[in-house]
Design a protein around this motif. Structure first.
Motif, PDB file in Angstrom:
ATOM      1  N   ILE A 116      -1.019  18.853  34.889  1.00  0.00           N
ATOM      2  CA  ILE A 116      -1.292  20.633  34.758  1.00  0.00           C
ATOM      3  C   ILE A 116      -2.854  20.683  34.457  1.00  0.00           C
ATOM      4  O   ILE A 116      -3.566  21.508  35.259  1.00  0.00           O
ATOM      5  CB  ILE A 116      -0.544  21.351  33.650  1.00  0.00           C
ATOM      6  CG1 ILE A 116       0.975  21.149  34.281  1.00  0.00           C
ATOM      7  CG2 ILE A 116      -0.984  22.627  33.528  1.00  0.00           C
ATOM      8  CD1 ILE A 116       1.937  21.865  33.167  1.00  0.00           C
ATOM      9  N   GLY A 117      -3.272  19.948  33.443  1.00  0.00           N
ATOM     10  CA  GLY A 117      -4.637  20.141  33.116  1.00  0.00           C
ATOM     11  C   GLY A 117      -5.727  19.376  34.383  1.00  0.00           C
ATOM     12  O   GLY A 117      -6.663  20.108  34.524  1.00  0.00           O
ATOM     13  N   THR A 121      -8.113  21.930  36.373  1.00  0.00           N
ATOM     14  CA  THR A 121      -9.759  21.603  36.261  1.00  0.00           C
ATOM     15  C   THR A 121     -10.152  21.521  37.801  1.00  0.00           C
ATOM     16  O   THR A 121     -11.110  22.100  38.080  1.00  0.00           O
ATOM     17  CB  THR A 121      -9.955  20.073  35.722  1.00  0.00           C
ATOM     18  OG1 THR A 121      -9.328  20.368  34.178  1.00  0.00           O
ATOM     19  CG2 THR A 121     -11.314  20.131  35.362  1.00  0.00           C
ATOM     20  N   ILE A 122      -9.507  20.866  38.518  1.00  0.00           N
ATOM     21  CA  ILE A 122      -9.715  20.983  40.221  1.00  0.00           C
ATOM     22  C   ILE A 122      -9.923  22.206  40.429  1.00  0.00           C
ATOM     23  O   ILE A 122     -10.830  22.665  41.532  1.00  0.00           O
ATOM     24  CB  ILE A 122      -8.840  19.998  40.906  1.00  0.00           C
ATOM     25  CG1 ILE A 122      -8.889  18.601  40.441  1.00  0.00           C
ATOM     26  CG2 ILE A 122      -9.266  20.215  42.219  1.00  0.00           C
ATOM     27  CD1 ILE A 122      -7.996  17.571  41.045  1.00  0.00           C
ATOM     28  N   PRO A 141      -9.232  21.567  48.378  1.00  0.00           N
ATOM     29  CA  PRO A 141      -9.081  21.302  46.880  1.00  0.00           C
ATOM     30  C   PRO A 141      -8.336  22.272  45.882  1.00  0.00           C
ATOM     31  O   PRO A 141      -7.644  21.793  44.856  1.00  0.00           O
ATOM     32  CB  PRO A 141     -10.616  20.956  46.490  1.00  0.00           C
ATOM     33  CG  PRO A 141     -11.241  21.772  47.417  1.00  0.00           C
ATOM     34  CD  PRO A 141     -10.508  21.809  48.572  1.00  0.00           C
ATOM     35  N   LEU A 142      -8.440  23.568  46.501  1.00  0.00           N
ATOM     36  CA  LEU A 142      -7.695  24.811  45.561  1.00  0.00           C
ATOM     37  C   LEU A 142      -6.352  24.374  45.726  1.00  0.00           C
ATOM     38  O   LEU A 142      -5.562  24.485  44.909  1.00  0.00           O
ATOM     39  CB  LEU A 142      -8.184  25.796  45.809  1.00  0.00           C
ATOM     40  CG  LEU A 142      -9.689  26.233  45.815  1.00  0.00           C
ATOM     41  CD1 LEU A 142      -9.960  27.600  46.026  1.00  0.00           C
ATOM     42  CD2 LEU A 142      -9.984  26.287  44.249  1.00  0.00           C
ATOM     43  N   THR A 147      -1.132  22.057  43.653  1.00  0.00           N
ATOM     44  CA  THR A 147       0.268  21.289  43.959  1.00  0.00           C
ATOM     45  C   THR A 147       0.365  20.496  42.595  1.00  0.00           C
ATOM     46  O   THR A 147       1.466  20.204  42.212  1.00  0.00           O
ATOM     47  CB  THR A 147      -0.116  20.493  44.987  1.00  0.00           C
ATOM     48  OG1 THR A 147      -0.433  21.441  46.267  1.00  0.00           O
ATOM     49  CG2 THR A 147       0.980  19.668  45.176  1.00  0.00           C
ATOM     50  N   LEU A 148      -0.773  20.148  42.142  1.00  0.00           N
ATOM     51  CA  LEU A 148      -0.548  19.180  40.893  1.00  0.00           C
ATOM     52  C   LEU A 148      -0.011  19.999  39.601  1.00  0.00           C
ATOM     53  O   LEU A 148       1.009  19.543  39.058  1.00  0.00           O
ATOM     54  CB  LEU A 148      -2.268  18.664  40.502  1.00  0.00           C
ATOM     55  CG  LEU A 148      -2.697  17.856  41.480  1.00  0.00           C
ATOM     56  CD1 LEU A 148      -4.072  17.071  40.810  1.00  0.00           C
ATOM     57  CD2 LEU A 148      -1.740  16.392  41.461  1.00  0.00           C
ATOM     58  N   VAL A 149      -0.365  21.274  39.376  1.00  0.00           N
ATOM     59  CA  VAL A 149       0.042  21.986  38.427  1.00  0.00           C
ATOM     60  C   VAL A 149       1.683  22.260  38.818  1.00  0.00           C
ATOM     61  O   VAL A 149       2.323  22.285  37.789  1.00  0.00           O
ATOM     62  CB  VAL A 149      -0.858  23.433  38.423  1.00  0.00           C
ATOM     63  CG1 VAL A 149       0.063  24.481  37.467  1.00  0.00           C
ATOM     64  CG2 VAL A 149      -2.166  23.177  38.047  1.00  0.00           C
ATOM     65  N   ILE A 150       1.935  22.696  39.753  1.00  0.00           N
ATOM     66  CA  ILE A 150       3.301  22.856  40.342  1.00  0.00           C
ATOM     67  C   ILE A 150       4.244  21.518  39.948  1.00  0.00           C
ATOM     68  O   ILE A 150       5.345  21.723  39.352  1.00  0.00           O
ATOM     69  CB  ILE A 150       3.335  23.279  41.722  1.00  0.00           C
ATOM     70  CG1 ILE A 150       2.838  24.707  41.840  1.00  0.00           C
ATOM     71  CG2 ILE A 150       4.912  23.271  42.077  1.00  0.00           C
ATOM     72  CD1 ILE A 150       2.995  25.451  43.320  1.00  0.00           C
TER      73      ILE A 150
END
Length: 220
Positions: A116-117, A121-122, A141-142, A147-150
């Motif tokens: 999530i972090g 950050t990205i 990149p957004l 995707t990483l947060v999800i």
């Protein structure tokens, strides 16, 4: 409070084996003149000697039987102590299993927090670069950050559900064994601070993803 070592020594002294009975020969059969008037008296004296010999043997056998009984009682006491220790060890095993589940959830929290972090950050970095005009195309990149947060939220949700299911099963098994008298169950399961932290982090993660997607909220 009495010392357990003193009790053990006293018990050992109580279980002293009877001394070996010295071998005494059976009284020899006397040579008796059956025509004599004293024959019956001499036979009676001989039978009395045999009876005394048998009485001595019987008393020794009785002492050995009492010794065996004491040994059996001592073994029973040892078995009771071992059973008590086993019940307590089993109860402690439940606590160790609970702590292992807590550590597993902590690992899930650390991994989810990193996802999530890092994803947030990205997203923030490339969004600021796009707003400043440094880059024109920041869609990839957004989306990667989102995707990483999800992924972190999904992982945290699965970890919480697994932890709840595992702990409910563990509590049920512990209560069943306590009801059956297999464990004491004197210690209680305290509220899981790790689980509370995971739920709070999940709520924060949901706020983050909503802010990132819809550009609203405290993280938008």
């Amino acid at each position: 409070m009495s010392d357990p070592n003193d009790k053990a020594v006293a018990k050992k002294n109580e279980l002293a084996r009877p001394k070996r009975l010295p071998e005494t020969p059976v009284p020899p059969i006397p040579k008796i003149d059956e025509t004599s008037e004293l024959a019956s008296t001499q036979y009676s004296a001989y039978r009395t000697g045999l009876s005394n010999h048998r009485t001595g043997l019987s008393e020794h056998r009785t002492s050995l039987s009492e010794y065996r009984t004491d040994l059996s009682t001592h073994r029973t006491d040892l078995s009771t102590d071992r059973t008590d220790m086993s019940m307590r060890r089993t109860g402690m095993s439940f606590q160790r299993t609970r702590m292992s589940a807590e550590r597993t959830l902590m690992s899930v929290i650390r991994t989810s927090l990193s996802l999530i972090g890092f994803g947030f950050t990205i997203y923030q970095v490339f969004e600021k670069l796009r707003d400043a005009g440094t880059i024109t195309h920041a869609g990839a990149p957004l989306n990667f950050g989102i995707t990483l947060v999800i992924l972190g939220i999904i992982m945290l949700t699965v970890g919480i559900l697994y932890h709840l299911q595992f702990m409910m099963g563990l509590r049920h098994e512990r209560n069943a064994m306590r009801a059956a008298g297999l464990i004491y169950g004197e210690s209680h399961f305290p509220p899981s601070v790790t689980l509370i932290t995971a739920v709070i982090l999940l709520v924060i993660g949901l706020f983050v993803i909503v802010s990132m997607v819809f550009q609203i909220g405290p993280f938008g």
